[in-house]
Design a protein around this motif. Structure first.
Motif, PDB file in Angstrom:
ATOM      1  N   VAL A 168       0.954  -1.273   0.010  1.00 18.65           N
ATOM      2  CA  VAL A 168      -0.097   0.002  -0.126  1.00 18.65           C
ATOM      3  C   VAL A 168       0.877   0.975  -0.026  1.00 18.65           C
ATOM      4  N   PRO A 169       2.111   1.334   0.958  1.00 18.66           N
ATOM      5  CA  PRO A 169       2.284   2.985   0.098  1.00 18.66           C
ATOM      6  C   PRO A 169       2.854   2.623  -0.288  1.00 18.66           C
ATOM      7  N   GLU A 170       3.856   1.751  -1.329  1.00 16.17           N
ATOM      8  CA  GLU A 170       4.367   1.702  -2.697  1.00 16.17           C
ATOM      9  C   GLU A 170       3.455   2.254  -3.767  1.00 16.17           C
ATOM     10  N   LEU A 171       2.241   1.846  -3.336  1.00 12.01           N
ATOM     11  CA  LEU A 171       0.798   2.231  -4.032  1.00 12.01           C
ATOM     12  C   LEU A 171       1.338   3.910  -3.896  1.00 12.01           C
ATOM     13  N   ALA A 172       0.967   3.923  -2.938  1.00 13.44           N
ATOM     14  CA  ALA A 172       0.235   5.486  -2.676  1.00 13.44           C
ATOM     15  C   ALA A 172       1.059   6.592  -2.564  1.00 13.44           C
ATOM     16  N   ARG A 173       2.518   6.279  -2.846  1.00 11.24           N
ATOM     17  CA  ARG A 173       4.058   6.845  -3.702  1.00 11.24           C
ATOM     18  C   ARG A 173       3.191   7.366  -5.553  1.00 11.24           C
ATOM     19  N   GLY A 174       2.403   6.070  -5.457  1.00 12.09           N
ATOM     20  CA  GLY A 174       1.795   5.793  -7.418  1.00 12.09           C
ATOM     21  C   GLY A 174       1.685   6.830  -7.383  1.00 12.09           C
ATOM     22  N   TYR A 175       0.549   6.949  -6.635  1.00 15.06           N
ATOM     23  CA  TYR A 175      -0.790   8.040  -6.351  1.00 15.06           C
ATOM     24  C   TYR A 175      -0.911   9.704  -5.979  1.00 15.06           C
ATOM     25  N   SER A 176       0.377  10.286  -5.428  1.00 17.24           N
ATOM     26  CA  SER A 176       0.558  11.835  -5.197  1.00 17.24           C
ATOM     27  C   SER A 176       1.535  12.040  -5.246  1.00 17.24           C
ATOM     28  N   SER A 177       2.311  11.274  -7.671  1.00 14.86           N
ATOM     29  CA  SER A 177       2.936  12.744  -7.613  1.00 14.86           C
ATOM     30  C   SER A 177       2.640  13.879  -7.961  1.00 14.86           C
ATOM     31  N   ASP A 178       1.499  14.486  -7.573  1.00 15.62           N
ATOM     32  CA  ASP A 178       1.152  15.669  -8.167  1.00 15.62           C
ATOM     33  C   ASP A 178      -0.683  15.320  -8.309  1.00 15.62           C
ATOM     34  N   GLU A 179      -0.643  17.334  -8.204  1.00 10.25           N
ATOM     35  CA  GLU A 179      -1.547  17.085  -8.165  1.00 10.25           C
ATOM     36  C   GLU A 179      -3.131  16.529  -8.862  1.00 10.25           C
ATOM     37  N   ASN A 180      -2.437  16.661 -10.467  1.00 15.10           N
ATOM     38  CA  ASN A 180      -3.456  16.355 -11.336  1.00 15.10           C
ATOM     39  C   ASN A 180      -3.606  14.678 -11.693  1.00 15.10           C
ATOM     40  N   ASN A 181      -2.639  13.857 -10.529  1.00 15.00           N
ATOM     41  CA  ASN A 181      -2.928  12.648 -10.555  1.00 15.00           C
ATOM     42  C   ASN A 181      -4.134  11.928  -9.080  1.00 15.00           C
ATOM     43  N   ASP A 182      -5.133  11.456  -9.352  1.00 14.24           N
ATOM     44  CA  ASP A 182      -6.475  11.403  -8.788  1.00 14.24           C
ATOM     45  C   ASP A 182      -6.285  10.344  -7.812  1.00 14.24           C
ATOM     46  N   ILE A 183      -6.054  11.259  -6.341  1.00 10.63           N
ATOM     47  CA  ILE A 183      -5.253  11.050  -5.337  1.00 10.63           C
ATOM     48  C   ILE A 183      -6.874   9.126  -5.267  1.00 10.63           C
ATOM     49  N   LYS A 184      -7.950   9.813  -5.778  1.00 10.54           N
ATOM     50  CA  LYS A 184      -8.914   8.539  -4.786  1.00 10.54           C
ATOM     51  C   LYS A 184      -9.213   6.860  -6.226  1.00 10.54           C
ATOM     52  N   ASN A 185      -7.767   7.362  -6.988  1.00 10.95           N
ATOM     53  CA  ASN A 185      -7.302   5.221  -7.706  1.00 10.95           C
ATOM     54  C   ASN A 185      -5.912   5.020  -6.615  1.00 10.95           C
ATOM     55  N   LEU A 186      -6.496   5.469  -5.551  1.00 12.26           N
ATOM     56  CA  LEU A 186      -5.688   5.194  -4.424  1.00 12.26           C
ATOM     57  C   LEU A 186      -6.170   3.610  -3.916  1.00 12.26           C
ATOM     58  N   PRO A 187      -7.650   4.352  -3.455  1.00 17.41           N
ATOM     59  CA  PRO A 187      -8.450   2.947  -2.989  1.00 17.41           C
ATOM     60  C   PRO A 187      -8.840   2.047  -3.937  1.00 17.41           C
ATOM     61  N   ARG A 188      -9.367   3.366  -4.921  1.00 15.35           N
ATOM     62  CA  ARG A 188      -9.939   2.280  -5.975  1.00 15.35           C
ATOM     63  C   ARG A 188      -8.931   1.341  -6.626  1.00 15.35           C
ATOM     64  N   ALA A 189      -8.311   1.475  -6.813  1.00 10.25           N
ATOM     65  CA  ALA A 189      -7.545   0.310  -6.693  1.00 10.25           C
ATOM     66  C   ALA A 189      -7.154  -1.063  -5.611  1.00 10.25           C
ATOM     67  N   ILE A 190      -7.077  -0.277  -4.590  1.00  8.89           N
ATOM     68  CA  ILE A 190      -7.332  -1.501  -3.488  1.00  8.89           C
ATOM     69  C   ILE A 190      -8.459  -2.368  -3.527  1.00  8.89           C
ATOM     70  N   ILE A 191      -9.804  -1.530  -3.619  1.00  2.52           N
ATOM     71  CA  ILE A 191     -10.811  -2.133  -3.465  1.00  2.52           C
ATOM     72  C   ILE A 191     -11.352  -3.132  -4.974  1.00  2.52           C
ATOM     73  N   ILE A 192     -10.640  -2.471  -5.974  1.00  5.17           N
ATOM     74  CA  ILE A 192     -11.200  -3.583  -7.582  1.00  5.17           C
ATOM     75  C   ILE A 192      -9.917  -4.921  -7.583  1.00  5.17           C
ATOM     76  N   GLY A 193      -8.556  -4.178  -7.599  1.00  6.17           N
ATOM     77  CA  GLY A 193      -7.998  -5.427  -7.179  1.00  6.17           C
ATOM     78  C   GLY A 193      -8.140  -6.660  -5.948  1.00  6.17           C
ATOM     79  N   MET A 194      -8.551  -6.450  -5.038  1.00  9.12           N
ATOM     80  CA  MET A 194      -8.790  -7.225  -3.660  1.00  9.12           C
ATOM     81  C   MET A 194     -10.168  -7.820  -3.888  1.00  9.12           C
ATOM     82  N   LEU A 195     -10.723  -7.277  -4.934  1.00 13.03           N
ATOM     83  CA  LEU A 195     -12.313  -7.919  -5.291  1.00 13.03           C
ATOM     84  C   LEU A 195     -11.976  -9.222  -6.220  1.00 13.03           C
ATOM     85  N   ILE A 196     -10.937  -8.410  -7.601  1.00 11.73           N
ATOM     86  CA  ILE A 196     -10.535  -9.675  -8.441  1.00 11.73           C
ATOM     87  C   ILE A 196      -9.956 -10.401  -7.806  1.00 11.73           C
ATOM     88  N   THR A 197      -8.744 -10.523  -6.861  1.00 10.10           N
ATOM     89  CA  THR A 197      -8.305 -12.007  -6.301  1.00 10.10           C
ATOM     90  C   THR A 197      -9.224 -12.206  -5.403  1.00 10.10           C
TER      91      THR A 197
END
Length: 419
Positions: A217-246
């Motif tokens: 998760v901290p790795e992903l957080a660094r991938g979704y907080s690199s600038d203001e144009n990068n939607d931070i809400k992609n972090l919980p979205r990636a977690i929830i969708i990825g875990m559901l597929i899993t």
């Protein structure tokens, strides 16, 4: 500029002064692929064997419950990361919010879980490549580990891009195997719909281990907080969708393989017996899936373990070549040595790792999010809301501690081991 320098330059964009860890930029699909790829590895390959005594309905129950609780814990870590100004890995976050003892416990948990998985990949990859090319297991493991280690050396962005490509291929192959099992030899109900709750708790430990992505998760957080144009809400979205597929895959792979092979003939690495049951055509598909599953999981776990080493031991930078060489060597060489020492079996290694990690990752994220909310170092762009209710936190801790105690008693042969 060579490949390594190009990747390093990309990863150092928006680097925050004072942190040894660098930021990169991940798409939503790359984040989902990292979570699915990290999760779908040793765990999914061992679940059918680990479930053979308990039965698939028991497994399904644990996949739903554990997947839900683990996802919540991951969201706790996500919010904690977003409330923290400095880029830190799990060890650093734990030291900040729990203390030095907690940081050591977390680091040991990360190390045990990572080494447990990679030890399984060292032995499992060698076994699969030996089946494919009739080479010694040791040589097969070397062939697997060299390109796997290279991607970890190149960093998070490379792991995300490579993981996206390989994960899509992996999903296609597993889809073919599942459909073939249903329309081909057909699933036998007597192989699936039996349940022996005496062996229920050991299955839980394996399922906990199968949701390995909680550590990245901290790795992903660094991938979704690199600038203001990068939607931070992609972090919980990636977690929830990825875990559901899993969760879907963790339920379907044992269902299809056990339904065709039966509990008496299932192998520790499930694709070996599964391919034999489906026919010669499935041999390369099943083993190709196994290799892809181990490879993507290796990348996610290895990248997380490597940056935890950098963070915990206060290395000056994750891109300092000397320290990166030390970190990557620990991540890749140690499990190889353990695997060929003959100390632990494939499934045993996963169960031990899952039990210990389950306790740590049920308690420490709870402490961290509560402390981070109290300190409120910075207002997060996203938060867990009511998912951090004390009742949910307490229930999670009780369930994971209970399962760990059972697993310990199983190792001492005081309770049924499960397989």
């Amino acid at each position: 500029m060579g490949i390594e320098e190009t990747v390093q330059s990309m990863e150092q964009n928006n680097y925050e002064e004072g942190s040894a860890l660098t930021r990169t930029r991940l798409t939503l699909l790359e984040g989902i692929a990292l979570i699915v790829g990290t999760n779908i590895g040793a765990g999914v390959l061992s679940l059918a064997f680990g479930t053979k005594n308990a039965g698939w309905p028991v497994l399904l129950f644990w996949v739903i419950l554990t997947g839900t609780l683990t996802t919540i814990m991951m969201l706790y870590v996500a919010e904690t990361t977003l409330r923290t100004k400095k880029d830190l890995q799990l060890s650093g976050l734990t030291e900040k919010y729990v203390g030095k003892i907690g940081a050591w416990i977390m680091f040991i948990s990360v190390a045990i879980n990572a080494l447990g998985a990679m030890t399984a990949y060292a032995s499992g990859s060698g076994e699969v490549l030996s089946e494919l090319f009739h080479i010694p297991n040791f040589v097969g493991s070397l062939i697997f580990f060299i390109p796997a280690a290279l991607v970890i050396w190149l960093g998070l962005k490379t792991a995300g891009v490579a993981g996206r490509v390989v994960t899509i291929g992996m999903l296609i192959l597993i889809g073919i195997l599942i459909i073939a099992s249903i329309i081909g030899p057909k699933l036998k109900s007597e192989f699936i719909f039996y349940a022996n709750y005496t062996y229920a708790i050991p299955v839980f430990s394996l399922v906990v281990f199968s949701f390995l992505a909680q550590y990245i998760v901290p790795e992903l957080a660094r991938g979704y907080s690199s600038d203001e144009n990068n939607d931070i809400k992609n972090l919980p979205r990636a977690i929830i969708i990825g875990m559901l597929i899993t969760a879907i895959l963790l339920a379907l792979v044992p269902l299809a393989s056990l339904g065709v092979v039966g509990p008496d003939n299932i192998t520790e690495v499930v694709t070996i017996a599964w391919a034999d049951a489906l026919g010669h055509w499935a041999f390369f598909i099943a083993n190709g899936f196994a290799l892809m599953a181990m490879l993507t999981s290796f990348w996610g776990i290895g990248q997380s373990f490597m940056t935890n080493i950098v963070d915990h031991f206060k290395f000056p930078s994750e891109w300092d070549k000397k320290y990166r060489l030390i970190s990557v060597s620990i991540v890749t060489i140690t499990p190889f040595i353990i695997a060929y020492s003959g100390l632990v079996g494939f499934v045993d290694a996963l169960s031990i790792a899952g039990s210990f990690a389950g306790v740590v990752m049920s308690i420490i994220p709870v402490v961290m999010i509560n402390k981070a909310r109290k300190l409120n170092e910075q207002e997060p762009a996203w938060n867990c809301g009511k998912l951090a209710h004390p009742l949910i936190q307490g229930l999670t801790i009780i369930i994971f501690i209970g399962a760990a105690v059972y697993s310990l008693l199983g190792l001492l042969n005081l309770l049924p081991k499960g397989w």
